[in-house]
Design a protein around this motif. Sequence first.
Motif, short mmCIF file in Angstrom:
data_model
loop_
_atom_site.label_atom_id
_atom_site.label_comp_id
_atom_site.label_asym_id
_atom_site.label_seq_id
_atom_site.Cartn_x
_atom_site.Cartn_y
_atom_site.Cartn_z
N UNK A 1 0.81 -1.24 -0.10
CA UNK A 1 -0.02 0.07 0.02
C UNK A 1 0.98 1.27 -0.15
N UNK A 2 1.70 1.39 0.89
CA UNK A 2 2.79 2.51 0.90
C UNK A 2 3.15 2.77 -0.44
N UNK A 3 3.90 1.96 -1.23
CA UNK A 3 4.20 2.23 -2.59
C UNK A 3 3.39 2.56 -3.63
N UNK A 4 2.14 2.05 -3.43
CA UNK A 4 1.11 2.32 -4.39
C UNK A 4 0.38 3.73 -4.07
N UNK A 5 0.24 4.22 -2.96
CA UNK A 5 -0.44 5.38 -2.70
C UNK A 5 0.08 6.66 -3.29
N UNK A 6 1.41 6.68 -3.44
CA UNK A 6 1.49 7.97 -3.99
C UNK A 6 1.12 8.07 -5.85
#
Length: 227
Positions: free
Chosen positions: A61-66
């Motif tokens: 999730x942290x990689x996809x959110x931006x």
Amino acid sequence: MAPETPDNIAAVIMAAGDGSRFGDRPKGLLERDGQPLVARQIDLLARAGLRRIVVVLGQHAAACEPILRQAQARLPAHIQLEWVRNPAPEGGTGASLRCALARIEAQAAVLVLLADQPLLQGEDIDAALCAWAARAPGSKLVVPTHQGQFGHPLIFGPALRRWLTRQPASVGVRDWRRAHPAQVQAVPVTHPRCTLNIDTEADLAALATIHGIHLRWPVLLSEFAPS
């Protein structure tokens, strides 16, 4: 009752896979022509008239959110994009779908597609919407098929959703389809766009060889480590 239109159909993009066969990299961030696949799917849905889009994320999730925030900023104000993280994506697609359904109005129909479908085109979403609007009486699920294989985007209504809520979290649309074949409207298609998704390096190679589509990972891979 009038058939549903894109205004009362919510879209779900399934992007919670861990990418274990790609060195734990999120497949939705593979780029086609410089655009991450998950962002490409959002654009296709928006152009098809879907106003409510929910992306289900997992350990990446942290990689996809931006990427999702950038997509959100580009969308017209009338299109609502949000994302939700499945805290236990190992529970399978049924568990991930429930995370999205919790954000969607109970009476809405739901269109589901996968983040890693690189061949998908706007016409495939339009065809699914048209098939749903013209579905036969008693049909609770509309799904494309190619050479006997079921694919995405599929669309289902509140009845199937209510059934899911009574089942264990691991149970998904595939289980409902197998249990209720008479209520499934299969839509045969002559191309593999709806059934082709990327799971392995061999899939990437075949995509390039057969279809001339070259997917590439983002340059900075270190930021895509699991959170």
